[in-house]
Design an enzyme around this catalytic site. Structure first.
Site, PDB file in Angstrom:
ATOM      1  N   TYR A 108       0.667  -1.530  -0.044  1.00  0.00           N
ATOM      2  CA  TYR A 108       0.036  -0.306   0.413  1.00  0.00           C
ATOM      3  C   TYR A 108       0.826   1.129  -0.161  1.00  0.00           C
ATOM      4  CZ  TYR A 108      -3.003   3.405   2.166  1.00  0.00           C
ATOM      5  OH  TYR A 108      -3.523   4.885   1.990  1.00  0.00           O
ATOM      6  N   GLU A 198      -3.525   7.668  -3.949  1.00  0.00           N
ATOM      7  CA  GLU A 198      -2.775   6.339  -3.237  1.00  0.00           C
ATOM      8  C   GLU A 198      -3.294   5.188  -4.480  1.00  0.00           C
ATOM      9  OE1 GLU A 198      -6.186   4.595   0.436  1.00  0.00           O
ATOM     10  OE2 GLU A 198      -7.227   3.985  -1.964  1.00  0.00           O
TER      11      GLU A 198
END
Ligand code: GDP
Ligand code: MN
Length: 388
Positions: A108, A198
């Site tokens: 992530y 993101e």
């Protein structure tokens, strides 16, 4: 402002961040053609402005073009429900068809503006536990997410990239790729006035390369005037139609879930009105600030926006006449009521400049409404009219 994954991936590639090859399709046939061009395994992905698509059935692998067509057909007809769409879901109008990758591990990586930090407010977040359960990780094992704030005057430093990558268990080659990705991500974030970028998952693929398999980019609306190329990416289908109408009418409107429609001048008074509705036991249907310089036409437009929300069961007009005089508000209301068949009960509180004239106009208009003098009284009356 939000954009779709396929648009965001183009931006990543523009900034030298590796992402899979692919194309966007609005029909199953187009999806088949793109899959044919890519050759080999593909992934067909719903394009909506919300995450959690994988768990909602909006991401499907396909081994051949006819499978891609079938997958696209089922996804394009979907009203896709994810934890971010609300129970009504979102209609899928486009799919992204891209090369599938063999995944070794899902990381992530994100950059956000964290206002609680004051000056050092651009923050990178990275985690070895990426993928579809990242919200779970954040809630139950926040120590698995490493954060790193960037001072705006100093900028992003290579040691910060090393600090992040050390937490991810990367080998030397991957660490170099990662440092390059983070550097480019920061450049993208600043140059395009983003509020969020993101990448989840940032995959380590089978040959051991880093690849952005999914990405989400949001922009600061106040920076959009500098970026016509970003404004072009807007998708009105993804926006609330009432909010789009409000933008066109230049009134500040945010739709909420309650049933007391609010028409107020000034953001502060609008917030207060919403608070008082809640205190009186009700729920506001919207935030609406018609602004100081509103014309009768704008009042009429605002009124139309308010009344086209089917949840609205009562309208509360709360105006403190300053620059926006009470008589002008009354003129707008009367003008609107003449054109819309208004059956909803309405509570009106007018104070300030030309209040007498404004009240007289309403009284003589034949409109049905309840008068309130005080602010809390107005909220209570509106809430009780719904109950009755
Ligand atoms: P989201 O659920 O909306 O965040 O959609 P994602 O694009 O992140 O996809 C969800 C999941 O699908 C990812 O976490 C991956 O596990 C999987 N996925 C997406 N693309 C690929 C791919 O090319 N290959 C494989 N094996 N899995 C993929
Ligand atoms: Mn994702």
């Amino acid at each position: 402002m939000k954009i779709h994954e396929y648009q965001a991936k183009k931006l990543l590639l523009d900034y030298g961040i590796p992402a899979p090859r692919g194309g966007v399709a609005a029909t199953p046939e187009e999806a088949r053609r793109i899959a044919g061009e890519l050759a080999g395994q593909v992934v067909v992905k719903a394009q909506i402005h919300a995450g959690g698509r994988g768990k909602g059935g909006g991401v499907k692998p396909a081994a051949a073009p006819d499978e891609a067509e079938t997958a696209a057909r089922s996804i394009l007809e979907m009203q896709l429900v994810t934890h971010q769409t609300g129970p009504e879901g979102k209609k899928v109008r486009k799919v992204l068809v891209e090369e599938a990758s063999a995944i070794r591990k899902e990381l992530y990586l994100s950059v956000v503006v964290d206002r609680s930090r004051g000056r050092e407010c651009v923050v990178f977040m990275a985690s070895e536990a990426g993928g579809m359960d990242i919200e779970q990780v954040a809630a139950t094992a926040p120590e698995k997410i490493v954060k790193c704030a960037v001072h705006p005057a100093v900028g992003f430093s290579p040691f910060q990239a090393r600090k992040l990558s050390a937490s991810l268990g990367l080998d030397a080659g991957q660490s170099r790729q990662f440092a390059e990705i983070v550097r480019n991500l920061y450049r993208l974030f600043l140059e395009k006035d983003c509020s969020l970028v993101e990448i989840n998952p940032l995959a380590i693929t089978e040959p051991g390369q880093l690849l952005a398999l999914d990405t989400k980019i949001n922009f600061d609306d106040d920076g959009l005037h500098r970026h016509p190329e970003i404004r072009e990416l807007r998708d009105p289908d993804e926006e609330d139609p009432l909010e789009v109408a409000a933008k066109n009418a230049a009134v500040n409107y945010i739709k909420l879930d309650g049933n007391v429609g609010c028409m107020v001048n000034g953001a502060g008074l609008a917030m207060t009105t919403m608070d008082l509705i809640k205190m009186a036991g009700g729920e506001p249907a919207n935030f609406l600030d018609v602004g100081g310089g509103a014309s009768a036409e704008q009042i009429e437009k605002a009124f139309r926006i308010l009344t086209s929300d089917p949840n609205v069961k009562c309208i509360l007009v709360n105006i403190f006449g300053g620059i926006l005089r009470c008589d002008r508000v009354s003129a707008g209301l009367i003008q609107a009521a003449g054109k819309i068949d208004m059956k909803l009960p309405m509570v009106v509180r007018l104070q300030g400049t030309n209040v007498e004239e404004g009240r007289r106009m309403l009284q003589e208009s034949g409109l049905r409404f309840t008068v309130a003098d005080g602010l809390y009284e107005a909220a209570q009356k509106a809430v009780s009219l719904i109950g009755s």
